[in-house]
Design a protein around this motif. Sequence first.
Motif, PDB file in Angstrom:
ATOM      1  N   ASN A 168       0.835  -1.186   0.000  1.00  0.00           N
ATOM      2  CA  ASN A 168       0.000   0.000   0.000  1.00  0.00           C
ATOM      3  C   ASN A 168       0.877   1.245   0.000  1.00  0.00           C
ATOM      4  O   ASN A 168       1.729   1.401   0.865  1.00  0.00           O
ATOM      5  CB  ASN A 168      -0.889   0.002   1.251  1.00  0.00           C
TER       6      ASN A 168
ATOM      7  N   HIS B 214      -7.985   0.287   1.530  1.00  0.00           N
ATOM      8  CA  HIS B 214      -8.807   0.335   2.747  1.00  0.00           C
ATOM      9  C   HIS B 214     -10.277   0.026   2.436  1.00  0.00           C
ATOM     10  O   HIS B 214     -10.920  -0.714   3.190  1.00  0.00           O
ATOM     11  CB  HIS B 214      -8.673   1.692   3.442  1.00  0.00           C
TER      12      HIS B 214
ATOM     13  N   THR C 139       0.120  -5.213   8.030  1.00  0.00           N
ATOM     14  CA  THR C 139      -1.126  -5.512   8.737  1.00  0.00           C
ATOM     15  C   THR C 139      -1.791  -6.685   8.013  1.00  0.00           C
ATOM     16  O   THR C 139      -1.321  -7.130   6.962  1.00  0.00           O
ATOM     17  CB  THR C 139      -2.124  -4.327   8.718  1.00  0.00           C
ATOM     18  N   THR C 140      -2.905  -7.111   8.557  1.00  0.00           N
ATOM     19  CA  THR C 140      -3.744  -8.076   7.863  1.00  0.00           C
ATOM     20  C   THR C 140      -4.154  -7.490   6.509  1.00  0.00           C
ATOM     21  O   THR C 140      -4.113  -6.271   6.327  1.00  0.00           O
ATOM     22  CB  THR C 140      -5.018  -8.370   8.681  1.00  0.00           C
ATOM     23  N   ALA C 141      -4.598  -8.347   5.603  1.00  0.00           N
ATOM     24  CA  ALA C 141      -5.116  -7.872   4.320  1.00  0.00           C
ATOM     25  C   ALA C 141      -6.641  -7.820   4.322  1.00  0.00           C
ATOM     26  O   ALA C 141      -7.256  -7.497   3.305  1.00  0.00           O
ATOM     27  CB  ALA C 141      -4.619  -8.758   3.187  1.00  0.00           C
TER      28      ALA C 141
ATOM     29  N   CYS D 155      -4.171  -0.674  11.661  1.00  0.00           N
ATOM     30  CA  CYS D 155      -3.431   0.574  11.475  1.00  0.00           C
ATOM     31  C   CYS D 155      -3.613   1.489  12.686  1.00  0.00           C
ATOM     32  O   CYS D 155      -2.653   2.111  13.148  1.00  0.00           O
ATOM     33  CB  CYS D 155      -3.876   1.283  10.199  1.00  0.00           C
TER      34      CYS D 155
ATOM     35  N   GLY E 241     -10.390  -3.793   1.290  1.00  0.00           N
ATOM     36  CA  GLY E 241      -9.913  -4.693   2.343  1.00  0.00           C
ATOM     37  C   GLY E 241     -10.803  -4.713   3.570  1.00  0.00           C
ATOM     38  O   GLY E 241     -10.754  -5.655   4.361  1.00  0.00           O
TER      39      GLY E 241
ATOM     40  N   ILE F 248      -8.240  -3.806   8.289  1.00  0.00           N
ATOM     41  CA  ILE F 248      -6.968  -3.138   7.985  1.00  0.00           C
ATOM     42  C   ILE F 248      -6.859  -1.841   8.808  1.00  0.00           C
ATOM     43  O   ILE F 248      -5.847  -1.602   9.463  1.00  0.00           O
ATOM     44  CB  ILE F 248      -6.832  -2.848   6.473  1.00  0.00           C
TER      45      ILE F 248
ATOM     46  N   TRP G 276      -1.332 -10.365   3.703  1.00  0.00           N
ATOM     47  CA  TRP G 276      -0.885  -9.143   4.375  1.00  0.00           C
ATOM     48  C   TRP G 276      -0.964  -7.943   3.444  1.00  0.00           C
ATOM     49  O   TRP G 276      -0.853  -8.083   2.229  1.00  0.00           O
ATOM     50  CB  TRP G 276       0.576  -9.267   4.812  1.00  0.00           C
ATOM     51  N   VAL G 277      -1.088  -6.773   4.059  1.00  0.00           N
ATOM     52  CA  VAL G 277      -0.845  -5.506   3.374  1.00  0.00           C
ATOM     53  C   VAL G 277       0.416  -4.931   4.008  1.00  0.00           C
ATOM     54  O   VAL G 277       0.521  -4.862   5.237  1.00  0.00           O
ATOM     55  CB  VAL G 277      -2.013  -4.511   3.514  1.00  0.00           C
TER      56      VAL G 277
ATOM     57  N   HIS H 170       2.329  -1.599   4.324  1.00  0.00           N
ATOM     58  CA  HIS H 170       2.124  -0.162   4.148  1.00  0.00           C
ATOM     59  C   HIS H 170       3.489   0.522   4.098  1.00  0.00           C
ATOM     60  O   HIS H 170       4.330   0.284   4.968  1.00  0.00           O
ATOM     61  CB  HIS H 170       1.328   0.407   5.329  1.00  0.00           C
TER      62      HIS H 170
END
Length: 169
Positions: free
Chosen positions: A21, A38, A69-71, A49, A41, A45, A78-79, A81
């Motif tokens: 991201n 966001h 973070t989680t996706a 955050c 997802g 998420i 995962w995401v 960032h």
Amino acid sequence: MTTITLVQGDITRQSADAIVNAANSSLLGGGGVDGAIHRRGGPAILEECRALRASRYGKGLPTGQAVATTAGELDARWVIHTVGPVYQASGGDASLLASCYRESLRVADELGARTVAFPAISTGVYRWPMDDAARIAVETVRNTPTAVEEVRFVLFDDRAYEAFARQLD
């Protein structure tokens, strides 16, 4: 050896271990890729955050750094960032943009991610010139030791796709 592939399309529709991201330092969502990730997802998420802001990143995530973070509801585990530099504000500091890719790959390695989808970081509202951003992205991924097997650049339009394709040739 990491395989680099290019896809034109919507990064939120990608299936990968990790989706990167192009976040803002607040980590609380925004426009462009950040807002799309966001929205698609879902709230999980943003929840993670917010927890990161409440603990390690009270002043926000610094430019060039990355955190996972989680996706949520995305087709990923995962995401990751990362906060890209604003072209004018950074004076076009290529090391900050390169750091986004390096740090994202470092986080991916820590997570055990094998496929990572990247957007063209900082090329939207942060106004990094596309050709230069593509050069920095491709060179950095090529020169960063990683266990990631596939880096997929997911590019929103023809212009971005063509700029990245020129770098791969």
